[in-house]
Scaffold this active site. Sequence first.
Site, PDB file in Angstrom:
ATOM      1  N   ASN A  32     -13.859   9.041  -0.938  1.00 45.41           N
ATOM      2  CA  ASN A  32     -14.221   8.161  -2.051  1.00 45.41           C
ATOM      3  C   ASN A  32     -14.156   6.719  -1.546  1.00 45.41           C
ATOM      4  O   ASN A  32     -13.153   6.303  -0.968  1.00 45.41           O
ATOM      5  CB  ASN A  32     -13.260   8.364  -3.227  1.00 45.41           C
ATOM      6  CG  ASN A  32     -13.432   9.724  -3.879  1.00 45.41           C
ATOM      7  OD1 ASN A  32     -14.513  10.291  -3.846  1.00 45.41           O
ATOM      8  ND2 ASN A  32     -12.359  10.245  -4.463  1.00 45.41           N
TER       9      ASN A  32
ATOM     10  N   ASP B 258      -1.956  16.476  -1.367  1.00 45.31           N
ATOM     11  CA  ASP B 258      -2.145  15.547  -2.484  1.00 45.31           C
ATOM     12  C   ASP B 258      -1.128  15.879  -3.576  1.00 45.31           C
ATOM     13  O   ASP B 258      -0.872  17.039  -3.893  1.00 45.31           O
ATOM     14  CB  ASP B 258      -3.574  15.660  -3.032  1.00 45.31           C
ATOM     15  CG  ASP B 258      -3.952  14.476  -3.901  1.00 45.31           C
ATOM     16  OD1 ASP B 258      -4.821  13.687  -3.488  1.00 45.31           O
ATOM     17  OD2 ASP B 258      -3.376  14.333  -5.005  1.00 45.31           O
TER      18      ASP B 258
ATOM     19  N   GLY C 289     -14.638   6.443  -7.546  1.00 44.15           N
ATOM     20  CA  GLY C 289     -13.403   7.143  -7.884  1.00 44.15           C
ATOM     21  C   GLY C 289     -12.233   6.838  -6.977  1.00 44.15           C
ATOM     22  O   GLY C 289     -11.183   7.474  -7.085  1.00 44.15           O
TER      23      GLY C 289
ATOM     24  N   HIS D  81      -8.971   7.257   3.185  1.00 36.86           N
ATOM     25  CA  HIS D  81      -8.463   8.627   3.262  1.00 36.86           C
ATOM     26  C   HIS D  81      -9.588   9.627   3.063  1.00 36.86           C
ATOM     27  O   HIS D  81     -10.533   9.376   2.316  1.00 36.86           O
ATOM     28  CB  HIS D  81      -7.354   8.876   2.236  1.00 36.86           C
ATOM     29  CG  HIS D  81      -7.729   8.511   0.835  1.00 36.86           C
ATOM     30  ND1 HIS D  81      -7.675   7.214   0.384  1.00 36.86           N
ATOM     31  CD2 HIS D  81      -8.164   9.258  -0.194  1.00 36.86           C
ATOM     32  CE1 HIS D  81      -8.065   7.179  -0.881  1.00 36.86           C
ATOM     33  NE2 HIS D  81      -8.378   8.407  -1.265  1.00 36.86           N
TER      34      HIS D  81
ATOM     35  N   HIS E 160      -3.918   0.485   8.605  1.00 38.86           N
ATOM     36  CA  HIS E 160      -4.476   0.244   7.268  1.00 38.86           C
ATOM     37  C   HIS E 160      -5.881  -0.348   7.322  1.00 38.86           C
ATOM     38  O   HIS E 160      -6.127  -1.368   7.958  1.00 38.86           O
ATOM     39  CB  HIS E 160      -3.566  -0.711   6.486  1.00 38.86           C
ATOM     40  CG  HIS E 160      -4.082  -1.008   5.108  1.00 38.86           C
ATOM     41  ND1 HIS E 160      -3.705  -0.275   4.007  1.00 38.86           N
ATOM     42  CD2 HIS E 160      -4.971  -1.925   4.663  1.00 38.86           C
ATOM     43  CE1 HIS E 160      -4.330  -0.741   2.940  1.00 38.86           C
ATOM     44  NE2 HIS E 160      -5.104  -1.750   3.311  1.00 38.86           N
TER      45      HIS E 160
ATOM     46  N   CYS F  46       0.826  -1.213   0.000  1.00 37.36           N
ATOM     47  CA  CYS F  46       0.000   0.000   0.000  1.00 37.36           C
ATOM     48  C   CYS F  46       0.861   1.264   0.000  1.00 37.36           C
ATOM     49  O   CYS F  46       1.723   1.454   0.863  1.00 37.36           O
ATOM     50  CB  CYS F  46      -0.912  -0.028   1.227  1.00 37.36           C
ATOM     51  SG  CYS F  46      -1.829   1.485   1.480  1.00 37.36           S
TER      52      CYS F  46
ATOM     53  N   HIS G  49      -6.451   2.646   0.734  1.00 33.26           N
ATOM     54  CA  HIS G  49      -6.160   2.908   2.150  1.00 33.26           C
ATOM     55  C   HIS G  49      -7.070   4.086   2.485  1.00 33.26           C
ATOM     56  O   HIS G  49      -6.949   5.151   1.859  1.00 33.26           O
ATOM     57  CB  HIS G  49      -4.674   3.244   2.328  1.00 33.26           C
ATOM     58  CG  HIS G  49      -4.251   3.538   3.741  1.00 33.26           C
ATOM     59  ND1 HIS G  49      -3.204   2.881   4.368  1.00 33.26           N
ATOM     60  CD2 HIS G  49      -4.711   4.445   4.642  1.00 33.26           C
ATOM     61  CE1 HIS G  49      -3.046   3.357   5.588  1.00 33.26           C
ATOM     62  NE2 HIS G  49      -3.941   4.314   5.781  1.00 33.26           N
TER      63      HIS G  49
ATOM     64  N   CYS H 142       0.581   3.297   3.219  1.00 34.11           N
ATOM     65  CA  CYS H 142       1.355   2.686   4.312  1.00 34.11           C
ATOM     66  C   CYS H 142       2.837   3.009   4.150  1.00 34.11           C
ATOM     67  O   CYS H 142       3.545   3.241   5.135  1.00 34.11           O
ATOM     68  CB  CYS H 142       1.121   1.182   4.353  1.00 34.11           C
ATOM     69  SG  CYS H 142      -0.463   0.697   5.095  1.00 34.11           S
TER      70      CYS H 142
ATOM     71  N   HIS I 148     -10.274  13.405   1.593  1.00 36.68           N
ATOM     72  CA  HIS I 148      -9.779  14.551   0.826  1.00 36.68           C
ATOM     73  C   HIS I 148     -10.322  15.811   1.493  1.00 36.68           C
ATOM     74  O   HIS I 148     -11.540  15.915   1.697  1.00 36.68           O
ATOM     75  CB  HIS I 148     -10.309  14.538  -0.606  1.00 36.68           C
ATOM     76  CG  HIS I 148      -9.884  13.366  -1.432  1.00 36.68           C
ATOM     77  ND1 HIS I 148      -8.853  13.443  -2.341  1.00 36.68           N
ATOM     78  CD2 HIS I 148     -10.353  12.095  -1.500  1.00 36.68           C
ATOM     79  CE1 HIS I 148      -8.715  12.262  -2.952  1.00 36.68           C
ATOM     80  NE2 HIS I 148      -9.609  11.428  -2.459  1.00 36.68           N
TER      81      HIS I 148
HETATM   82  P1  5GP Z   1      -8.701   8.457  -4.394  1.00 35.34           P
HETATM   83  O1  5GP Z   1      -8.785   8.576  -5.887  1.00 35.34           O
HETATM   84  O2  5GP Z   1      -8.308   7.056  -3.991  1.00 35.34           O
HETATM   85  O3  5GP Z   1      -9.900   8.957  -3.659  1.00 35.34           O
HETATM   86  O4  5GP Z   1      -7.545   9.430  -3.956  1.00 35.34           O
HETATM   87  C1  5GP Z   1      -6.205   9.088  -3.960  1.00 35.34           C
HETATM   88  C2  5GP Z   1      -5.416  10.359  -4.001  1.00 35.34           C
HETATM   89  O5  5GP Z   1      -4.091  10.062  -3.667  1.00 35.34           O
HETATM   90  C3  5GP Z   1      -5.391  11.027  -5.380  1.00 35.34           C
HETATM   91  O6  5GP Z   1      -5.939  12.341  -5.286  1.00 35.34           O
HETATM   92  C4  5GP Z   1      -3.908  11.047  -5.744  1.00 35.34           C
HETATM   93  O7  5GP Z   1      -3.518  12.235  -6.391  1.00 35.34           O
HETATM   94  C5  5GP Z   1      -3.236  10.893  -4.393  1.00 35.34           C
HETATM   95  N1  5GP Z   1      -1.952  10.229  -4.420  1.00 35.34           N
HETATM   96  C6  5GP Z   1      -1.662   9.046  -5.035  1.00 35.34           C
HETATM   97  N2  5GP Z   1      -0.373   8.715  -4.823  1.00 35.34           N
HETATM   98  C7  5GP Z   1       0.149   9.698  -4.037  1.00 35.34           C
HETATM   99  C8  5GP Z   1       1.450   9.910  -3.482  1.00 35.34           C
HETATM  100  O8  5GP Z   1       2.380   9.138  -3.636  1.00 35.34           O
HETATM  101  N3  5GP Z   1       1.613  11.032  -2.734  1.00 35.34           N
HETATM  102  C9  5GP Z   1       0.601  11.944  -2.530  1.00 35.34           C
HETATM  103  N4  5GP Z   1       0.885  13.006  -1.778  1.00 35.34           N
HETATM  104  N5  5GP Z   1      -0.632  11.760  -3.035  1.00 35.34           N
HETATM  105  C10 5GP Z   1      -0.848  10.656  -3.782  1.00 35.34           C
HETATM  106 ZN    ZN Z   2      -2.243   1.188   3.715  1.00 34.68          ZN
END
Ligand code: 5GP
Ligand code: ZN
Length: 115
Positions: free
Chosen positions: A88, A31, A94, A101, A47, A5, A99, A8, A103
């Site tokens: 999400n 992000d 989306g 999170h 996690h 992950c 993991h 993680c 936004h």
């Molecule tokens: P999801 O699409 O799963 O709701 O959001 C995942 C978010 O993680 C996306 O907005 C993406 O830009 C962000 N993201 C993915 N990999 C990384 C990373 O390595 N570092 C950071 N800071 N953000 C990441």
């Molecule tokens: Zn994780």
Amino acid sequence: MSDECIFCKIIKGEIPCNKVLENDKFLAFHDINPVTKVHILVIPKNHVANIAHLTEEKAAYVEGILPFIKDVAKEAGLSADGYRVVFNTGAKAGQSVFHLHAHILGGQELGWPEI
Ligand code: 5GP
Ligand code: ZN
């Protein structure tokens, strides 16, 4: 922790992040691909894939996440003008990183998205 992950790995310090705030349970960082002027992610240090995967035991991982989000928004200067918090949950909604999170979106006027 999950070895594969990406979030993680950020918690373990194996991948760098631009940190906003941290406590014993949660980490907040910018992000890498912001969709608003301010776009911060908040993750629990334990996690769990997403809200749909919360069990009674894993629910403890996210206890206190809302007060932490409040502190992050204040730290980032978002409190006065408002912000949006999005979890999400699942690929069709989306989610791309599995993991859990939040936004935190702000720093500008936010429209309500077309679905
Ligand atoms: P999801 O699409 O799963 O709701 O959001 C995942 C978010 O993680 C996306 O907005 C993406 O830009 C962000 N993201 C993915 N990999 C990384 C990373 O390595 N570092 C950071 N800071 N953000 C990441
Ligand atoms: Zn994780």
